[in-house]
Design an enzyme around this catalytic site. Structure first.
Site, mmCIF file in Angstrom:
data_model
loop_
_atom_site.group_PDB
_atom_site.id
_atom_site.type_symbol
_atom_site.label_atom_id
_atom_site.label_comp_id
_atom_site.label_asym_id
_atom_site.label_seq_id
_atom_site.Cartn_x
_atom_site.Cartn_y
_atom_site.Cartn_z
ATOM 1 N N TYR A 45 0.609 58.574 23.087
ATOM 2 C CA TYR A 45 -0.449 57.639 22.699
ATOM 3 C C TYR A 45 -1.656 57.774 23.620
ATOM 4 O O TYR A 45 -2.798 57.881 23.161
ATOM 5 C CB TYR A 45 0.105 56.215 22.739
ATOM 6 N N LYS A 74 -5.431 59.007 22.662
ATOM 7 C CA LYS A 74 -6.563 58.108 22.826
ATOM 8 C C LYS A 74 -7.606 58.668 23.791
ATOM 9 O O LYS A 74 -8.811 58.455 23.612
ATOM 10 C CB LYS A 74 -6.073 56.732 23.278
#
Length: 253
Positions: A145, A149
């Protein structure tokens, strides 16, 4: 003339909050989502399409539909994302890593790829990429993640440089912990991984901000509407956190 706004993952959660904010501001809203049931539940005045942002053919077909129906575009909100696994790096499966990057990073890339020609032809407009405060700090137990990002931040800054000469802006919004089902799932998994309770994890997340609070989807919607407005006409290439001011990205309750 009202803005024409596309929002990916716009049928629920943060995406829906963004769509609602633009609709309240008088924009024409077109939401894309993989959840057909959630799309059906959207307001009748919104255009709706079932789209998988990780699949180029699906994205290309959607933009062809948009161009045929609208002919132009003012705002792309590349908002789609998934949480990915919560695990130490040595326990992350490669398929889970790839799936997380496919939806978050590649989804933003694909939608930007197909939006760029329309925006450049118009000579105005903006791209808004929903990253995360995980794209500004390290994030233990969330390597896929965080990597996705961070990549979205780099994509947004690069798009600002490429599109700026054509009068098109790009900014990246980094939400903190947003109240809702997704963060609840993350907290439950993190609690299990760390031997903590859900409430302990929640308190830790909240205490990691100077304002001691989670945020709501409407806070992200308000920022998106501002960044797409004339009030932000020279705001581009920026990474803006809406998070209650993160002071410790990995607090211990």
């Amino acid at each position: 003339m009202s803005q024409k706004v596309l929002i990916t993952a716009g049928a629920s959660g943060v995406g829906r909050a963004i769509a609602e904010a633009f609709a309240e501001a008088g924009a024409q809203v077109w939401v894309a989502d993989v959840d057909a049931a959630a799309l059906t539940a959207c307001p009748e005045g919104w255009r709706r399409s079932e789209v998988n942002v990780a699949d180029e053919a699906s994205v290309a077909a959607w933009f062809a539909e948009v161009e045929a129906a609208w002919g132009s575009l003012d705002v792309l909100c590349a908002n789609a994302g998934i949480a990915g696994p919560t695990a130490l790096i040595e326990d992350v499966e490669l398929d889970a890593w790839r799936a997380c990057l496919a939806v978050n990073l590649e989804g933003a890339f694909l939608c930007s790829k197909y939006a760029a020609p329309m925006l450049k032809q118009q000579g105005s407009g903006c791209v808004l990429i929903t990253s995360s405060t995980a794209g500004q700090y390290g994030y233990p137990n969330r390597a896929p993640y965080a990597a996705a990002k961070w990549g979205m931040v780099g994509l947004g800054k690069t798009l600002a440089m490429e599109l700026g000469p054509h009068g098109v802006r790009c900014n990246v919004i980094c939400p903190g912990s947003v109240e809702g089902p997704r963060i609840e799932g993350v907290m439950e998994r993190e609690a299990a991984a760390k031997g903590m309770t859900r409430d302990q994890v929640y308190a830790g997340y909240a205490s990691g901000t100077s304002m001691g609070s989670f945020i709501e989807g409407r806070d992200i919607g308000a920022m998106a509407v501002f960044l797409a407005s004339d009030a932000a006409r020279l705001v581009s290439g920026q990474v803006i956190a809406v998070d209650g001011h993160t002071v410790n990205p990995d607090p211990k309750a």
